[in-house]
Enzyme design. Structure first.
Site, PDB file in Angstrom:
ATOM      1  CG  ASP A  42      -1.735  -1.277   1.360  1.00 63.37           C
ATOM      2  OD1 ASP A  42      -2.327  -1.713   0.360  1.00 63.37           O
ATOM      3  OD2 ASP A  42      -1.723  -1.853   2.459  1.00 63.37           O
ATOM      4  CG  HIS A  70      -0.853  -1.863  -7.508  1.00 64.22           C
ATOM      5  ND1 HIS A  70       0.013  -2.495  -8.370  1.00 64.22           N
ATOM      6  CD2 HIS A  70      -0.469  -2.234  -6.259  1.00 64.22           C
ATOM      7  CE1 HIS A  70       0.876  -3.206  -7.668  1.00 64.22           C
ATOM      8  NE2 HIS A  70       0.598  -3.060  -6.395  1.00 64.22           N
ATOM      9  CE  LYS A 174       5.081 -21.981  -8.688  1.00 62.82           C
ATOM     10  NZ  LYS A 174       5.327 -20.529  -8.818  1.00 62.82           N
TER      11      LYS A 174
END
Length: 457
Positions: A42, A70, A174
């Site tokens: 942030d 964003h 993963k």
């Protein structure tokens, strides 16, 4: 910038039978400019990327997922990005989502459509290229993320404060080598369906309360597969061509931030990917030698979303004032951000890992009303200064912070467009940060608009 062709010259005095010396190697190829967060996220990375992307040819996301957020304001229109690179606002640039990013396909297209409706600046709001290799986030990953947070709350009385976007579970898939990638989705859909069903069954066995409509999700994925197919390229080959082809300005946009890095952040209150400079190489499949400038983005104070240790937090009127003036709410979750003074111990640690070429110091204007401003410059443990950032959360919880107190300027900086326009005390604040870290500040942010970023040099 491109280098020169490699040339070998035989030094004087060497005969024709003498061994040829090892040639000096000159760097040839395009370099990456990297923008990374230096705190807990942030910091305003999107604004810096948007600024640098105005003359970029290629803008890349290298890691994370839609747990990042964003915000970019252009022509009074506020755009929110989670998966799309912030540089997508540059019509001339190609936007690329690399191997290290985990993508929820419905979320990607929903984000594009939502931003499309905001104004003409994003009439092309989709990635121009995606990698074959990035893992897919499925609906059940997001459901499992929520279940895991509930279990932590019940077992330990506290959770990690995840965004519940499925990021942790998909990275776990993963790592355990059961995850599915875009190349699987776009190859043989029958084989993909079998693997998907097997993965869904594994999750249902682990979480009996989990409900998965396998058939409905597969049908949805089949539709999105055809939507994304024209955009997908082999990421390694694509980046290799970009690096070795004609001169290009290549910009890499980091997500999250250094202190949220899975290996170097404030574990376990971190994200599931590498948000530091190493993640650029692994996330895009590029050699380290092609990394050029690395810019760190630092907010003029410190914020943090969710739980976890926060040494300079101001759980008082100061923190409330920073929160209200800075409109500190998470772009992704809407959660109220915790606020505190700038912590230079933390930023120095981020610099040790990333080796910042220069910094962007953002949201300086939020400090405009303070008569005096404190900056954390040193940690003490059991009354003794420590020269490191503690990795252990219990130790970090025990540190006390030594502050330097700087004079405030108590006047608006929002209209400043050059460094000389800033009040002397504000200039002093910037110089203090530079001198303490040994890193120059290249940009100073004094507002939410593009033109509110002052270029110092």
């Amino acid at each position: 910038a491109t280098g020169t062709r490699e040339v070998t010259q035989r030094p004087p005095g060497l005969g024709p039978c003498s061994p040829t010396p090892t040639p000096r190697r000159h760097f040839a190829g395009n370099r990456l400019t990297v923008v990374l967060g230096a705190q807990w996220g942030d910091e305003g990375k999107g604004k810096v990327v948007d600024l640098l992307a105005m003359d970029a040819d290629l803008v890349c996301r290298c890691q994370g997922g839609n747990n990042a957020g964003h915000t970019v304001v252009v022509d009074a229109i506020e755009y929110d990005f989670h998966l799309l690179p912030s540089g997508v606002l540059n019509r001339r640039a190609t936007s690329f989502i690399g191997n290290g990013v985990v993508i929820h396909l419905p979320g990607l297209f929903e984000e594009a459509e939502k931003n499309l409706k905001k104004g003409p600046g994003l009439s092309h709001a989709h990635p121009r290229r995606c990698s074959l290799f990035f893992p897919s986030v499925f609906d059940f990953h997001q459901a499992v993320d929520g279940i895991q947070e509930q279990q932590r709350q019940q077992q330990d009385g506290k959770n990690l404060g995840t965004t519940k976007k499925g990021i942790g579970p998909v990275y776990a898939s993963k790592a355990s080598r059961t995850g599915l990638r875009i190349c699987d989705l776009l190859a043989d859909f029958g084989q993909f369906s079998k693997k998907f069903e097997a993965l869904a069954q594994q999750y249902k066995a682990t979480y009996p309360a989990l409900t998965i409509d396998t058939e409905a999700e597969l049908q949805q994925l089949k539709v999105y597969a055809e939507k994304i197919r024209p955009l997908v390229k082999d990421g390694v080959y694509f980046m290799h061509q970009a690096l070795h082809g004609p001169p290009k300005k290549i910009l890499v946009e980091g997500a999250n931030a250094a202190l949220l890095d899975i290996d170097f952040g404030t574990y376990p209150f971190v994200t599931s990917s590498n948000c530091t400079v190493g993640g650029v190489c692994t996330g895009l499949g590029v050699p380290p030698r092609y990394i050029g400038k690395v810019y760190g983005v630092v907010k003029a104070y410190t914020t943090r979303v969710g739980v976890g240790t926060f040494p300079t937090e101001q759980d008082n009127e100061i923190g409330e004032l920073l929160q209200s003036r800075g409109r500190e709410f998470g772009v992704t979750t809407g959660r109220k951000r915790r606020c505190g003074w700038l912590d230079l111990v933390l930023v120095r640690y981020a610099h040790m890992i990333n080796g910042f070429s220069a910094l962007a110091l953002t949201k300086l204007d939020i400090l405009d009303t303070f008569p005096e401003i404190k900056v954390g410059v040193e940690y003490c443990l059991d009354g003794k200064p420590i020269p490191y950032f503690p990795a252990n959360q219990e130790l970090l919880n025990r540190v006390s912070v030594r502050y330097e107190t700087l004079p405030g300027w108590q006047r608006s900086t929002e209209q400043a467009r050059g460094f000389a326009d800033l009040p002397p005390q504000a200039q002093g604040y910037v110089r203090f940060v530079e001198q303490h870290l040994g890193v120059p500040v290249k940009w100073v942010g004094v507002g939410k608009f593009r033109e509110s970023i002052i270029k110092v040099f």
